[in-house]
Design a protein around this motif. Sequence first.
Motif, PDB file in Angstrom:
ATOM      1  N   PRO A  15       0.809  -1.228   0.000  1.00  0.00           N
ATOM      2  CA  PRO A  15       0.000   0.000   0.000  1.00  0.00           C
ATOM      3  C   PRO A  15       0.842   1.278   0.000  1.00  0.00           C
ATOM      4  CG  PRO A  15      -0.954  -1.603   1.491  1.00  0.00           C
ATOM      5  CD  PRO A  15       0.383  -2.153   1.079  1.00  0.00           C
ATOM      6  N   LEU A  16       1.913   1.303   0.795  1.00  0.00           N
ATOM      7  CA  LEU A  16       2.766   2.481   0.815  1.00  0.00           C
ATOM      8  C   LEU A  16       3.493   2.656  -0.506  1.00  0.00           C
ATOM      9  CD1 LEU A  16       4.049   4.875   2.264  1.00  0.00           C
ATOM     10  CD2 LEU A  16       5.704   3.294   3.294  1.00  0.00           C
ATOM     11  N   ARG A  17       4.022   1.581  -1.047  1.00  0.00           N
ATOM     12  CA  ARG A  17       4.688   1.664  -2.351  1.00  0.00           C
ATOM     13  C   ARG A  17       3.730   2.184  -3.418  1.00  0.00           C
ATOM     14  NH1 ARG A  17       6.845  -4.143  -3.449  1.00  0.00           N
ATOM     15  NH2 ARG A  17       6.908  -3.294  -5.566  1.00  0.00           N
ATOM     16  N   ARG A  18       2.502   1.707  -3.405  1.00  0.00           N
ATOM     17  CA  ARG A  18       1.523   2.145  -4.400  1.00  0.00           C
ATOM     18  C   ARG A  18       1.239   3.635  -4.269  1.00  0.00           C
ATOM     19  NH1 ARG A  18      -2.468  -0.642  -2.845  1.00  0.00           N
ATOM     20  NH2 ARG A  18      -2.167  -2.465  -4.203  1.00  0.00           N
ATOM     21  N   ASP A  19       1.046   4.105  -3.041  1.00  0.00           N
ATOM     22  CA  ASP A  19       0.769   5.522  -2.840  1.00  0.00           C
ATOM     23  C   ASP A  19       1.927   6.396  -3.309  1.00  0.00           C
ATOM     24  OD1 ASP A  19      -1.703   4.914  -1.761  1.00  0.00           O
ATOM     25  OD2 ASP A  19      -1.095   5.254   0.320  1.00  0.00           O
ATOM     26  N   LEU A  20       3.139   5.956  -3.021  1.00  0.00           N
ATOM     27  CA  LEU A  20       4.306   6.738  -3.422  1.00  0.00           C
ATOM     28  C   LEU A  20       4.531   6.680  -4.926  1.00  0.00           C
ATOM     29  CD1 LEU A  20       6.761   5.865  -0.510  1.00  0.00           C
ATOM     30  CD2 LEU A  20       5.290   7.879  -0.754  1.00  0.00           C
ATOM     31  N   ALA A  21       4.327   5.507  -5.526  1.00  0.00           N
ATOM     32  CA  ALA A  21       4.461   5.391  -6.980  1.00  0.00           C
ATOM     33  C   ALA A  21       3.441   6.285  -7.683  1.00  0.00           C
ATOM     34  CB  ALA A  21       4.292   3.939  -7.411  1.00  0.00           C
TER      35      ALA A  21
END
Length: 241
Positions: free
Chosen positions: A97-103
Motif C-alpha cells: 500500500p505504501l509503495r503504491r501511494d508513493l508510486a
Amino acid sequence: MEQLDPMPEDWTRALAIAAHPDDLEYGAAGAVARWTAVGKDVRYLMVTRGEAGIDGITPAECAPLREAEERAGADLVGVEIVEFLDHRDGVIEYGVPLRRDLAAAIRRHQPELVITGNYHDSWPGGGWNTPDHRHVGRAVLDAVADAGNRWIFPELTEAGLQPWNGVRYVAVGGSPQPTHAVDITGTLDRAVASLEAHRAYLEGLGEHPMASARGFLEFLADQVAPSFGGRRATAFQLLRT
C-alpha cells in the motif's frame, strides 16, 4: 576527511517525500531554498500528518495544526505544492500500500529528482533511526522503480497515471553515508525560519537540543562544512537510478 561532491543541478523538478511534517525542515530545507531561488520546481509530500508528534496535544487536534505549520514552513523556502497522505503517524508500515501511494505520487508529479529521508538503521554519529523514517525511505527507493513499471500497479495506469521513468536521482538526507552536499551559506536563515514555522512542535520538545531551530541547523551545517570546502552545507547520499 573525504570530501563531498556538489549535488547535480541538471534537473527542473523535485519531489521531496518525508514521513512527518518537520522532517524536511531538519536539514533539507536550506538546499530546497537554494534550488527554488534559481527557479527549480520543488514539491513536498508528507506520508503522515504528524498527529502523534506532540505529547500534550491529541492526534485529532495535532494533525491540522501540524499540517498548517508544514505549509507555512514550505512557503518560506519557495515550495507551493504540499500534499499529505494519511498513513498513521508512528506506525507507518513498509509494504505494497505504501509503495503504491508513493508510486502514484511520483507518476503524478513527474520529478527528475526525488528527495527523501534517512532509510538506514542509524543516524550519523550513532543513534537508532525510527521505523517511520526507515520504512518511508526504503519504500521511496522501491517506488521510484514501481513508478516506471506499468505492470506492477496496473490500476494506476487505468486511473490515468502513466508510468514515469524520468527520475534520474534520489537524494537521501540525514544519511550516515553522505556522498554529496549543497552549499546553504546564503539560505541558512530561510531554513531556520522554515523550521521555526513549526512553533507548536518545537514548543512540545521542551529543553531538547532540537527545539532550537537556529542552533540545531547551524550545528548540522557546521558538521558538513569540513567535508565541503569549509562551507556550511546540507549533505545527501546520492543514488542514481
